[in-house]
Motif scaffolding. Structure first.
Motif, PDB file in Angstrom:
ATOM      1  N   ASP A  95      43.472  37.114  32.604  1.00 47.90           N
ATOM      2  CA  ASP A  95      42.252  37.482  33.320  1.00 47.90           C
ATOM      3  C   ASP A  95      42.416  37.004  34.763  1.00 47.90           C
ATOM      4  O   ASP A  95      42.294  35.815  35.057  1.00 47.90           O
ATOM      5  N   PHE A  96      42.719  37.937  35.668  1.00 48.58           N
ATOM      6  CA  PHE A  96      42.939  37.604  37.060  1.00 48.58           C
ATOM      7  C   PHE A  96      41.787  38.030  37.954  1.00 48.58           C
ATOM      8  O   PHE A  96      41.919  38.075  39.166  1.00 48.58           O
ATOM      9  N   ASN A  97      40.651  38.377  37.396  1.00 49.29           N
ATOM     10  CA  ASN A  97      39.490  38.796  38.181  1.00 49.29           C
ATOM     11  C   ASN A  97      39.053  37.656  39.099  1.00 49.29           C
ATOM     12  O   ASN A  97      38.840  36.533  38.665  1.00 49.29           O
ATOM     13  N   GLY A  98      38.912  37.969  40.370  1.00 43.64           N
ATOM     14  CA  GLY A  98      38.449  36.979  41.355  1.00 43.64           C
ATOM     15  C   GLY A  98      39.510  35.969  41.757  1.00 43.64           C
ATOM     16  O   GLY A  98      39.223  35.037  42.490  1.00 43.64           O
ATOM     17  N   THR A  99      40.737  36.126  41.304  1.00 46.54           N
ATOM     18  CA  THR A  99      41.796  35.181  41.641  1.00 46.54           C
ATOM     19  C   THR A  99      42.411  35.542  42.979  1.00 46.54           C
ATOM     20  O   THR A  99      42.669  36.708  43.249  1.00 46.54           O
ATOM     21  N   GLU A 100      42.614  34.541  43.831  1.00 39.99           N
ATOM     22  CA  GLU A 100      43.265  34.766  45.118  1.00 39.99           C
ATOM     23  C   GLU A 100      44.625  34.106  45.105  1.00 39.99           C
ATOM     24  O   GLU A 100      44.790  32.980  44.628  1.00 39.99           O
TER      25      GLU A 100
END
Length: 96
Positions: free
Chosen positions: A89-94
């Motif tokens: 889950d890479f949602n919102g990852t910078e």
């Protein structure tokens, strides 16, 4: 001085003399031969460039290895990146 101590000291002296003597009487080691970076054929312009032939081409001769590879982590790592194949889950990852 006891006999055991004298024998021990004599042994140490002989060992030291032997180790130091090898430095002066043994020949120098040969320098390492540098590895060749390319064979004559590799620099020949007539030699075709290596290309990836794909799993199917290898599987024709290596069926058992192909069967074991299917579904492995290595197999799954080669999938095209899609929402179905990305498991994290890479949602919102910078990434910086």
């Amino acid at each position: 001085m006891g006999v055991a101590l004298r024998l021990g000291l004599a042994g140490l002296i002989l060992l030291a003399a032997g180790l130091l003597g090898t430095r002066y009487f043994l020949p120098e080691p040969e320098p390492p031969v540098p590895a060749k970076t390319a064979s004559p054929a590799a620099s020949d312009s007539a030699t075709p460039e290596a290309t990836v032939v794909g799993r199917v081409a290898c599987a024709s001769c290596h069926a058992e290895q192909d069967r074991l590879w299917q579904g492995s982590h290595h197999d799954l790592a080669m999938q095209e990146v899609t929402p179905e194949t990305v498991l994290g889950d890479f949602n919102g990852t910078e990434f910086k």
